[in-house]
Design a protein around this motif. Structure first.
Motif, PDB file in Angstrom:
ATOM      1  N   GLY A  21      -6.407   4.125   8.139  1.00  0.00           N
ATOM      2  CA  GLY A  21      -6.848   3.177   7.126  1.00  0.00           C
ATOM      3  C   GLY A  21      -6.008   3.372   5.873  1.00  0.00           C
ATOM      4  O   GLY A  21      -5.423   4.437   5.675  1.00  0.00           O
ATOM      5  N   SER A  22      -5.931   2.347   5.036  1.00  0.00           N
ATOM      6  CA  SER A  22      -5.095   2.408   3.834  1.00  0.00           C
ATOM      7  C   SER A  22      -5.810   1.740   2.668  1.00  0.00           C
ATOM      8  O   SER A  22      -6.746   0.954   2.857  1.00  0.00           O
ATOM      9  CB  SER A  22      -3.752   1.706   4.071  1.00  0.00           C
ATOM     10  OG  SER A  22      -3.034   2.294   5.134  1.00  0.00           O
ATOM     11  N   ALA A  23      -5.344   2.056   1.468  1.00  0.00           N
ATOM     12  CA  ALA A  23      -5.892   1.455   0.249  1.00  0.00           C
ATOM     13  C   ALA A  23      -4.756   1.245  -0.737  1.00  0.00           C
ATOM     14  O   ALA A  23      -3.702   1.878  -0.630  1.00  0.00           O
ATOM     15  CB  ALA A  23      -6.960   2.355  -0.359  1.00  0.00           C
ATOM     16  N   GLN A  24      -4.972   0.351  -1.695  1.00  0.00           N
ATOM     17  CA  GLN A  24      -3.948   0.057  -2.691  1.00  0.00           C
ATOM     18  C   GLN A  24      -4.459   0.334  -4.092  1.00  0.00           C
ATOM     19  O   GLN A  24      -5.644   0.233  -4.385  1.00  0.00           O
ATOM     20  CB  GLN A  24      -3.493  -1.405  -2.602  1.00  0.00           C
ATOM     21  CG  GLN A  24      -2.641  -1.712  -1.402  1.00  0.00           C
ATOM     22  CD  GLN A  24      -2.060  -3.126  -1.440  1.00  0.00           C
ATOM     23  OE1 GLN A  24      -2.461  -3.979  -2.241  1.00  0.00           O
ATOM     24  NE2 GLN A  24      -1.105  -3.381  -0.550  1.00  0.00           N
ATOM     25  N   ARG A  25      -3.497   0.688  -4.960  1.00  0.00           N
ATOM     26  CA  ARG A  25      -3.738   0.806  -6.398  1.00  0.00           C
ATOM     27  C   ARG A  25      -2.683  -0.058  -7.074  1.00  0.00           C
ATOM     28  O   ARG A  25      -1.480   0.131  -6.847  1.00  0.00           O
ATOM     29  CB  ARG A  25      -3.605   2.265  -6.835  1.00  0.00           C
ATOM     30  CG  ARG A  25      -3.475   2.453  -8.351  1.00  0.00           C
ATOM     31  CD  ARG A  25      -4.813   2.633  -9.025  1.00  0.00           C
ATOM     32  NE  ARG A  25      -4.683   2.662 -10.479  1.00  0.00           N
ATOM     33  CZ  ARG A  25      -4.315   3.722 -11.187  1.00  0.00           C
ATOM     34  NH1 ARG A  25      -4.003   4.848 -10.561  1.00  0.00           N
ATOM     35  NH2 ARG A  25      -4.239   3.659 -12.491  1.00  0.00           N
ATOM     36  N   ARG A  26      -3.097  -1.000  -7.888  1.00  0.00           N
ATOM     37  CA  ARG A  26      -2.177  -1.971  -8.468  1.00  0.00           C
ATOM     38  C   ARG A  26      -1.972  -1.751  -9.962  1.00  0.00           C
ATOM     39  O   ARG A  26      -2.935  -1.579 -10.702  1.00  0.00           O
ATOM     40  CB  ARG A  26      -2.685  -3.393  -8.235  1.00  0.00           C
ATOM     41  CG  ARG A  26      -2.732  -3.813  -6.776  1.00  0.00           C
ATOM     42  CD  ARG A  26      -3.283  -5.245  -6.653  1.00  0.00           C
ATOM     43  NE  ARG A  26      -3.189  -5.750  -5.290  1.00  0.00           N
ATOM     44  CZ  ARG A  26      -4.154  -5.667  -4.389  1.00  0.00           C
ATOM     45  NH1 ARG A  26      -5.299  -5.081  -4.722  1.00  0.00           N
ATOM     46  NH2 ARG A  26      -3.992  -6.154  -3.189  1.00  0.00           N
ATOM     47  N   HIS A  27      -0.720  -1.705 -10.379  1.00  0.00           N
ATOM     48  CA  HIS A  27      -0.343  -1.871 -11.772  1.00  0.00           C
ATOM     49  C   HIS A  27       0.198  -3.281 -11.916  1.00  0.00           C
ATOM     50  O   HIS A  27       0.424  -3.977 -10.931  1.00  0.00           O
ATOM     51  CB  HIS A  27       0.727  -0.851 -12.167  1.00  0.00           C
ATOM     52  CG  HIS A  27       0.165   0.503 -12.489  1.00  0.00           C
ATOM     53  ND1 HIS A  27       0.904   1.498 -13.076  1.00  0.00           N
ATOM     54  CD2 HIS A  27      -1.069   1.037 -12.314  1.00  0.00           C
ATOM     55  CE1 HIS A  27       0.154   2.573 -13.244  1.00  0.00           C
ATOM     56  NE2 HIS A  27      -1.038   2.319 -12.786  1.00  0.00           N
ATOM     57  N   GLN A  28       0.433  -3.717 -13.137  1.00  0.00           N
ATOM     58  CA  GLN A  28       0.935  -5.078 -13.331  1.00  0.00           C
ATOM     59  C   GLN A  28       2.292  -5.296 -12.686  1.00  0.00           C
ATOM     60  O   GLN A  28       2.569  -6.361 -12.157  1.00  0.00           O
ATOM     61  CB  GLN A  28       1.020  -5.400 -14.834  1.00  0.00           C
ATOM     62  CG  GLN A  28      -0.329  -5.686 -15.479  1.00  0.00           C
ATOM     63  CD  GLN A  28      -0.175  -6.203 -16.895  1.00  0.00           C
ATOM     64  OE1 GLN A  28       0.774  -5.860 -17.583  1.00  0.00           O
ATOM     65  NE2 GLN A  28      -1.100  -7.039 -17.324  1.00  0.00           N
TER      66      GLN A  28
END
Length: 246
Positions: free
Chosen positions: A157-164
């Motif tokens: 499984g994977s997850a994301q962290r977003r900056h602009q």
């Protein structure tokens, strides 16, 4: 073809692993290329999702004595032990674009193709049935449509962290069952095949290179990234205020 930095790190403490991922994310625009990183954990470590309550770890007895860190990404708790972790960071024009969301498919579909080299039949979970029950504490007991499944067991499984202007995606593949999370089977228990982190890394990185139409540059962290990671670890991931913030 585009250039991509490849880093294959030795096992490290959990707070450092999380700090390095974030340092790469913060410096992605300056680096001007994506970074693919494979790494492991120097001791069994429980990572909480960003929104999970710290005290909820008490409900999972097998991992209660393990080191605990809090990720900057969401999702359920992960027991990092006898598994392979990857992270992928790239500068982007729009962190909410369909292209960055498709990273989940790219990574998980290439993993499925790689596992086929061992005659392992893996597939994406597909849209799970709606449930009114509270989601389980452990990430690998949850189901999302892009998770990788083998014989009804979630193995990635994977997850994301977003900056602009940049996005971090990281995820884990369970290679073997851990005594710190005995309810989760690894690829070895499911298939009877022992696949090492090194074996999986070698094949997966080649498949990802083709998928992203890139060439790899073997380049370590820059001095600026190392300094950034040291500061991030000290003030954030290794600090009780962050770990116990919820």
């Amino acid at each position: 073809m585009k250039e991509m930095r490849l880093i294959v790190d030795p096992p490290a403490r959990g707070t450092w692993n999380m700090a390095v991922d974030e340092a790469i994310l913060r410096g992605a625009v300056d680096l001007e290329m994506p970074t693919l990183r494979f790494y492991a954990w120097s001791e069994p470590t429980l990572s909480l999702g960003y929104f999970q309550k710290y005290n909820d770890r008490q409900q999972h007895e097998a991992s209660v004595d393990c080191v605990c860190v809090r990720r900057a990404s969401g999702g359920g708790a992960i027991m990092h032990h006898r598994e392979l972790t990857y992270s992928f960071v790239a500068p982007v024009r729009d962190s909410r674009s369909e292209e960055t969301t498709r990273w989940f498919d790219r990574f998980h579909e290439t993993l499925i193709k790689v596992l086929a080299n061992w005659q392992i039949n893996a597939h994406l979970s597909g849209k799970p049935h709606a449930s009114s029950q509270q989601e389980p504490f452990l990430c690998f007991q949850r189901r999302h449509e892009v998770d990788v499944i083998v014989d009804d067991n979630k193995i990635c499984g994977s997850a994301q962290r977003r900056h602009q202007v940049a996005v971090l995606q990281h995820g884990s593949v369970i290679l073997q069952q851990s005594p710190c999370a005995p309810e989760l089977l690894g690829l070895e228990e499911i298939t009877g095949q022992k696949i090492s982190a090194e074996m999986l890394t070698d094949l997966w990185k080649d498949a990802l290179k083709t998928t992203f139409q890139s060439t790899y540059i073997q380049m370590p962290l820059t001095d600026k990234e190392v300094e950034s990671a040291q500061e991030i670890e000290s003030v954030k991931f290794a600090h009780p205020d962050w770990t116990h913030k919820r």
